[in-house]
Design an enzyme around this catalytic site. Sequence first.
Site, PDB file in Angstrom:
ATOM      1  N   TYR A 171      46.202  -9.333 -17.641  1.00 18.64           N
ATOM      2  CA  TYR A 171      45.481 -10.302 -18.465  1.00 18.64           C
ATOM      3  C   TYR A 171      46.208 -11.638 -18.484  1.00 18.64           C
ATOM      4  O   TYR A 171      47.292 -11.791 -17.901  1.00 18.64           O
ATOM      5  CB  TYR A 171      45.297  -9.769 -19.887  1.00 18.64           C
ATOM      6  CG  TYR A 171      46.557  -9.486 -20.660  1.00 18.64           C
ATOM      7  CD1 TYR A 171      46.925 -10.272 -21.756  1.00 18.64           C
ATOM      8  CD2 TYR A 171      47.383  -8.408 -20.321  1.00 18.64           C
ATOM      9  CE1 TYR A 171      48.071  -9.995 -22.490  1.00 18.64           C
ATOM     10  CE2 TYR A 171      48.530  -8.130 -21.046  1.00 18.64           C
ATOM     11  CZ  TYR A 171      48.866  -8.927 -22.129  1.00 18.64           C
ATOM     12  OH  TYR A 171      49.998  -8.655 -22.846  1.00 18.64           O
ATOM     13  N   ASP A 226      48.099 -14.435 -20.704  1.00 18.71           N
ATOM     14  CA  ASP A 226      48.812 -14.570 -21.971  1.00 18.71           C
ATOM     15  C   ASP A 226      49.659 -15.838 -21.913  1.00 18.71           C
ATOM     16  O   ASP A 226      50.543 -15.967 -21.060  1.00 18.71           O
ATOM     17  CB  ASP A 226      49.699 -13.346 -22.201  1.00 18.71           C
ATOM     18  CG  ASP A 226      50.336 -13.346 -23.582  1.00 18.71           C
ATOM     19  OD1 ASP A 226      49.704 -13.877 -24.522  1.00 18.71           O
ATOM     20  OD2 ASP A 226      51.447 -12.825 -23.725  1.00 18.71           O
ATOM     21  N   ARG A 247      56.553   1.504 -32.555  1.00 13.85           N
ATOM     22  CA  ARG A 247      56.791   0.961 -31.213  1.00 13.85           C
ATOM     23  C   ARG A 247      57.781  -0.192 -31.346  1.00 13.85           C
ATOM     24  O   ARG A 247      57.469  -1.216 -31.940  1.00 13.85           O
ATOM     25  CB  ARG A 247      55.491   0.468 -30.574  1.00 13.85           C
ATOM     26  CG  ARG A 247      55.693  -0.193 -29.195  1.00 13.85           C
ATOM     27  CD  ARG A 247      54.358  -0.603 -28.596  1.00 13.85           C
ATOM     28  NE  ARG A 247      53.669  -1.593 -29.387  1.00 13.85           N
ATOM     29  CZ  ARG A 247      53.608  -2.889 -29.112  1.00 13.85           C
ATOM     30  NH1 ARG A 247      54.227  -3.377 -28.039  1.00 13.85           N
ATOM     31  NH2 ARG A 247      52.936  -3.718 -29.887  1.00 13.85           N
TER      32      ARG A 247
END
Length: 515
Positions: free
Chosen positions: A102, A104, A250
């Site tokens: 993608y 970013d 995470r």
Amino acid sequence: MSVRRVMGTETEYGIAVPGQSSATHMLGSSQIVNSYLAATSAAGRDRRPRWDFEEESPLRDARGFDNSPGPVVGAARDAADTLSDDEIGLANVILTNGARLYVDHAHPEYSTPEVTNPRDAVIWDKAGELVMVRAAEHAAAHIPGTGLIQLYKNNTDNKGASYGFHENYLMQRQTPFADIVRYLTPFFVSRQVVAGAGRVGIGQDGRQHGFQISQRADFFEVEVGLETTLKRPIINTRDEPHADPERYRRLHVIIGDANMSEISTYLKLGTTSLVLAMIEERWFADNGVDLGVEAPVASLRAVSHDPTLAQQVTLRDGRRLTGVQLQMEFQEQARKFVEDRYGADADEQTLDVLARWESVLTRLTDEPMSLSRELDWVAKLELLQGYRDREGLDWDAHKLQLVDIQYSDCRPEKGLYNRLAARGRMERIVTDAEIEAAVTEPPTDTRAYFRGRCLAKYGDDVAAASWDSVIFDVGRESLQRVPMLEPLRGTKAHVEQLLRRCETAAQLVDEIAGR
């Protein structure tokens, strides 16, 4: 736990469009992403699965508060909002290997699928380099007026801008975040001696003459925080587990360099995972071990700025150690931890990480340049020093900056790392065949297997996907979401037979729902 845990990497690639202004980097990045989608989509497929932002919460803080002003779709799209949908297309692709590609912050970014060990992390990280190369080639060949787009796996343009390489590690939720900060900060301050990518220039804009160990060190300003682009913290507090939030955290690590060397990447993730296991199991606390450093941000930069490795940092207990010596303290504690908790049952990869870690640190102490076949910063320094010696160049020579960036060029025939590796001058731990397979195939031992296989088999019926769900459109009144909150389910062992039985997505959804 050992070095094995759910982990992954995210790499923002440096982008250059020769002859065009930096204002076109966003468009160039979107062309990279959409070109790869066009090159790999099955003929006649008209649905392009979108990334599902619904469950994302990038502003939730591990310290107990949420900065989200409302729906996070706009925040999650980041800089892609500066162009119209027609200009960026989708610019967000889910790959059959379980990864995400993608745009970013005006860079093409590749996020690996979830893996369970550092060696697999190397494989799918390297697969991302091939994805980028092929995307750039397809864009140049098939998009009129695109021309050459050059991609670099590095972290700074040497003009004051930095772009990230991020690591992600799934941890036990009950581990106090204060313990993570306390014990991981000194590890990150010193880890660069093993995992630094090397850089010509000192300071964010590189104007000070010299060579330093880390490309990212000068861009960190605080010890702990939520930001990733401003006031970058050594420990990032984003609390977005992409898994069951009651069980998992995470850990989003933004301080590492993007490595070309397989050994650097392997040790970077392997040693970090091992230290996290020690934190989770209270090894440091129970054994009274505190390696905390005074002034961590200043210490981080000071270690980076001294490739002779003589720079010392002051520990909170008053000792003064070099970055290598501090890493040796961590390695010794890790060896004791593995012996105590696993003994003869320690797994092979954990033992290999420990052995390589000790070997690298010993040689950094005795003869750092002997590691030019293993560590990026040493390999790069050797190349640069060769040019300096032959041509009498000072560190401000433009040619040295060109060599620096060319080291990280992703193209096999142009990138200096890739040329060294092709000549057998860089040590490797994975094979070309494994990397090639990982371009299209997902790991078999995480939920990435289910995500990737669904994209490959039922792509026309996948409306959207994210790390923790796949959403199907099977022609019913509502979309059908299959949640995947447990990263270690959806593996080949769990779902291979299910996927074989179900010829259509509708059959799959019905069987999962027990209809």
